[in-house]
Design a protein around this motif. Sequence first.
Motif, PDB file in Angstrom:
ATOM      1  N   LEU A 173      -5.017 -35.764  13.423  1.00  0.00           N
ATOM      2  CA  LEU A 173      -6.274 -36.090  13.624  1.00  0.00           C
ATOM      3  C   LEU A 173      -6.609 -36.586  15.433  1.00  0.00           C
ATOM      4  O   LEU A 173      -7.271 -36.174  16.037  1.00  0.00           O
ATOM      5  N   ILE A 174      -5.555 -37.244  15.661  1.00  0.00           N
ATOM      6  CA  ILE A 174      -5.819 -37.711  17.042  1.00  0.00           C
ATOM      7  C   ILE A 174      -5.561 -36.371  18.180  1.00  0.00           C
ATOM      8  O   ILE A 174      -6.224 -36.352  19.086  1.00  0.00           O
ATOM      9  N   PHE A 175      -4.579 -35.704  17.727  1.00  0.00           N
ATOM     10  CA  PHE A 175      -4.541 -34.624  18.547  1.00  0.00           C
ATOM     11  C   PHE A 175      -5.550 -33.444  18.412  1.00  0.00           C
ATOM     12  O   PHE A 175      -5.714 -32.784  19.256  1.00  0.00           O
ATOM     13  N   SER A 176      -6.220 -33.752  17.365  1.00  0.00           N
ATOM     14  CA  SER A 176      -7.585 -32.853  17.252  1.00  0.00           C
ATOM     15  C   SER A 176      -8.687 -33.234  18.104  1.00  0.00           C
ATOM     16  O   SER A 176      -9.589 -32.595  18.173  1.00  0.00           O
ATOM     17  N   PHE A 177      -8.871 -34.365  18.448  1.00  0.00           N
ATOM     18  CA  PHE A 177      -9.730 -35.041  19.244  1.00  0.00           C
ATOM     19  C   PHE A 177      -9.541 -34.784  20.692  1.00  0.00           C
ATOM     20  O   PHE A 177     -10.480 -34.895  21.316  1.00  0.00           O
ATOM     21  N   ILE A 178      -8.319 -34.795  21.026  1.00  0.00           N
ATOM     22  CA  ILE A 178      -7.859 -34.600  22.489  1.00  0.00           C
ATOM     23  C   ILE A 178      -8.752 -33.293  23.081  1.00  0.00           C
ATOM     24  O   ILE A 178      -9.018 -33.588  24.443  1.00  0.00           O
ATOM     25  N   PRO A 179      -8.840 -32.275  22.687  1.00  0.00           N
ATOM     26  CA  PRO A 179      -9.335 -31.170  23.429  1.00  0.00           C
ATOM     27  C   PRO A 179     -10.771 -31.422  23.822  1.00  0.00           C
ATOM     28  O   PRO A 179     -11.526 -31.101  24.728  1.00  0.00           O
ATOM     29  N   LEU A 180     -11.580 -32.430  22.915  1.00  0.00           N
ATOM     30  CA  LEU A 180     -13.016 -32.986  23.342  1.00  0.00           C
ATOM     31  C   LEU A 180     -13.050 -33.313  24.755  1.00  0.00           C
ATOM     32  O   LEU A 180     -13.870 -33.055  25.442  1.00  0.00           O
ATOM     33  N   ILE A 181     -11.937 -34.158  25.097  1.00  0.00           N
ATOM     34  CA  ILE A 181     -11.831 -34.805  26.197  1.00  0.00           C
ATOM     35  C   ILE A 181     -11.101 -34.062  27.253  1.00  0.00           C
ATOM     36  O   ILE A 181     -11.555 -33.898  28.571  1.00  0.00           O
ATOM     37  N   GLY A 182      -9.696 -33.737  26.866  1.00  0.00           N
ATOM     38  CA  GLY A 182      -8.844 -33.102  27.949  1.00  0.00           C
ATOM     39  C   GLY A 182      -9.198 -31.639  28.483  1.00  0.00           C
ATOM     40  O   GLY A 182      -9.324 -31.321  29.502  1.00  0.00           O
ATOM     41  N   LEU A 183     -10.153 -30.804  27.455  1.00  0.00           N
ATOM     42  CA  LEU A 183     -10.272 -29.529  27.991  1.00  0.00           C
ATOM     43  C   LEU A 183     -11.285 -29.470  29.033  1.00  0.00           C
ATOM     44  O   LEU A 183     -11.322 -28.576  30.072  1.00  0.00           O
ATOM     45  N   PRO A 184     -12.208 -30.273  28.790  1.00  0.00           N
ATOM     46  CA  PRO A 184     -13.404 -30.373  30.116  1.00  0.00           C
ATOM     47  C   PRO A 184     -12.761 -30.798  31.266  1.00  0.00           C
ATOM     48  O   PRO A 184     -13.252 -30.489  32.481  1.00  0.00           O
ATOM     49  N   MET A 185     -11.821 -31.826  31.121  1.00  0.00           N
ATOM     50  CA  MET A 185     -11.355 -32.351  32.403  1.00  0.00           C
ATOM     51  C   MET A 185     -10.464 -31.370  33.194  1.00  0.00           C
ATOM     52  O   MET A 185     -10.555 -31.368  34.312  1.00  0.00           O
ATOM     53  N   ILE A 186      -9.989 -30.366  32.450  1.00  0.00           N
ATOM     54  CA  ILE A 186      -9.197 -29.359  33.242  1.00  0.00           C
ATOM     55  C   ILE A 186     -10.051 -27.858  33.689  1.00  0.00           C
ATOM     56  O   ILE A 186      -9.653 -27.069  33.782  1.00  0.00           O
ATOM     57  N   GLY A 187     -11.414 -27.927  33.203  1.00  0.00           N
ATOM     58  CA  GLY A 187     -12.239 -26.947  33.708  1.00  0.00           C
ATOM     59  C   GLY A 187     -12.677 -26.101  32.320  1.00  0.00           C
ATOM     60  O   GLY A 187     -13.559 -25.237  32.767  1.00  0.00           O
ATOM     61  N   PHE A 188     -12.405 -26.240  31.399  1.00  0.00           N
ATOM     62  CA  PHE A 188     -13.037 -25.535  30.423  1.00  0.00           C
ATOM     63  C   PHE A 188     -14.495 -26.051  29.756  1.00  0.00           C
ATOM     64  O   PHE A 188     -14.889 -27.201  30.122  1.00  0.00           O
ATOM     65  N   ASP A 189     -15.230 -25.076  29.157  1.00  0.00           N
ATOM     66  CA  ASP A 189     -16.780 -25.654  28.810  1.00  0.00           C
ATOM     67  C   ASP A 189     -16.663 -26.536  27.791  1.00  0.00           C
ATOM     68  O   ASP A 189     -15.954 -26.600  26.917  1.00  0.00           O
ATOM     69  N   ILE A 190     -17.764 -27.461  28.136  1.00  0.00           N
ATOM     70  CA  ILE A 190     -17.529 -28.630  27.125  1.00  0.00           C
ATOM     71  C   ILE A 190     -18.189 -28.139  25.715  1.00  0.00           C
ATOM     72  O   ILE A 190     -17.675 -29.074  24.670  1.00  0.00           O
ATOM     73  N   ILE A 191     -19.047 -27.233  25.615  1.00  0.00           N
ATOM     74  CA  ILE A 191     -19.388 -26.619  24.258  1.00  0.00           C
ATOM     75  C   ILE A 191     -18.394 -26.063  23.574  1.00  0.00           C
ATOM     76  O   ILE A 191     -18.091 -26.443  22.406  1.00  0.00           O
ATOM     77  N   ILE A 192     -17.466 -25.327  24.158  1.00  0.00           N
ATOM     78  CA  ILE A 192     -16.199 -24.796  23.544  1.00  0.00           C
ATOM     79  C   ILE A 192     -15.312 -25.747  23.219  1.00  0.00           C
ATOM     80  O   ILE A 192     -14.758 -25.779  22.135  1.00  0.00           O
ATOM     81  N   SER A 193     -15.048 -26.853  24.126  1.00  0.00           N
ATOM     82  CA  SER A 193     -14.217 -28.196  23.647  1.00  0.00           C
ATOM     83  C   SER A 193     -14.828 -28.978  22.461  1.00  0.00           C
ATOM     84  O   SER A 193     -13.957 -29.125  21.557  1.00  0.00           O
ATOM     85  N   ILE A 194     -16.011 -29.032  22.113  1.00  0.00           N
ATOM     86  CA  ILE A 194     -16.504 -29.599  21.034  1.00  0.00           C
ATOM     87  C   ILE A 194     -16.152 -28.848  19.828  1.00  0.00           C
ATOM     88  O   ILE A 194     -16.081 -29.250  18.801  1.00  0.00           O
ATOM     89  N   PHE A 195     -16.666 -27.174  19.970  1.00  0.00           N
ATOM     90  CA  PHE A 195     -16.368 -26.514  18.860  1.00  0.00           C
ATOM     91  C   PHE A 195     -14.826 -26.384  18.450  1.00  0.00           C
ATOM     92  O   PHE A 195     -14.548 -26.495  17.253  1.00  0.00           O
ATOM     93  N   ILE A 196     -13.987 -26.532  19.383  1.00  0.00           N
ATOM     94  CA  ILE A 196     -12.744 -26.375  19.099  1.00  0.00           C
ATOM     95  C   ILE A 196     -12.219 -27.797  18.398  1.00  0.00           C
ATOM     96  O   ILE A 196     -11.557 -27.828  17.450  1.00  0.00           O
ATOM     97  N   SER A 197     -12.569 -28.920  18.714  1.00  0.00           N
ATOM     98  CA  SER A 197     -12.497 -30.291  18.392  1.00  0.00           C
ATOM     99  C   SER A 197     -12.971 -30.312  16.713  1.00  0.00           C
ATOM    100  O   SER A 197     -12.290 -30.821  15.835  1.00  0.00           O
ATOM    101  N   ILE A 198     -13.939 -29.736  16.468  1.00  0.00           N
ATOM    102  CA  ILE A 198     -14.633 -29.691  14.921  1.00  0.00           C
ATOM    103  C   ILE A 198     -13.821 -28.854  14.219  1.00  0.00           C
ATOM    104  O   ILE A 198     -13.433 -29.208  12.999  1.00  0.00           O
ATOM    105  N   LEU A 199     -13.524 -27.716  14.611  1.00  0.00           N
ATOM    106  CA  LEU A 199     -12.424 -26.841  14.013  1.00  0.00           C
ATOM    107  C   LEU A 199     -10.954 -27.577  13.753  1.00  0.00           C
ATOM    108  O   LEU A 199     -10.432 -27.574  12.480  1.00  0.00           O
ATOM    109  N   LEU A 200     -10.540 -28.069  14.492  1.00  0.00           N
ATOM    110  CA  LEU A 200      -9.180 -28.773  14.532  1.00  0.00           C
ATOM    111  C   LEU A 200      -9.286 -30.008  13.476  1.00  0.00           C
ATOM    112  O   LEU A 200      -8.553 -30.280  12.423  1.00  0.00           O
ATOM    113  N   VAL A 201     -10.530 -30.806  13.636  1.00  0.00           N
ATOM    114  CA  VAL A 201     -10.628 -31.852  12.704  1.00  0.00           C
ATOM    115  C   VAL A 201     -10.710 -31.485  11.266  1.00  0.00           C
ATOM    116  O   VAL A 201     -10.208 -32.013  10.412  1.00  0.00           O
ATOM    117  N   ALA A 202     -11.684 -30.403  11.048  1.00  0.00           N
ATOM    118  CA  ALA A 202     -11.809 -29.762   9.621  1.00  0.00           C
ATOM    119  C   ALA A 202     -10.535 -29.096   9.135  1.00  0.00           C
ATOM    120  O   ALA A 202     -10.395 -29.469   7.949  1.00  0.00           O
TER     121      ALA A 202
END
Length: 159
Positions: A5-34
Amino acid sequence: MIYRLIFSFIPLIGLPMIGFDIIISIFISILLVAGTLLSKNRGWIPQLQSVTLVLLYAISIFGYLNQGYNHFELILILVSMGYLFSGLFGFFLENTKLAIIFSIIFWSFEAASIALLAFQKIGIPGILVSLILFLLIAYRDYRKIILSKNKINEDQIDQ
């Protein structure tokens, strides 16, 4: 389950920090948490999901180093969708038919993501190697599902 679960939330913060789109990061985190919440720590599914998380983070770092965010966002989404189906695979592990269907969908998403990455770096041979590798791994999971179902039936007969 907590570390997944912890590692499922990391893309929410980590991906935008390295340049990925925030919407994509939110979508990825939702899929991982689910996917994590659905898996229920059954059988070998937590190990499968841990490896998938490692794959997701490796591809993220690889995308950051290559600065090809657009292409890697699609690959990350495919890996995350596969992760969701691994959760469904774990949730329905006692139902052999559904487990096999969700296992096939899971491995299809993972194979497609690796095939895209391999095609970008190696070409057509990369796609063939990745598909053969994933077919062999998917077959192993199919055997595990069948064997676990047979073991459940034997345990019920013994009682």
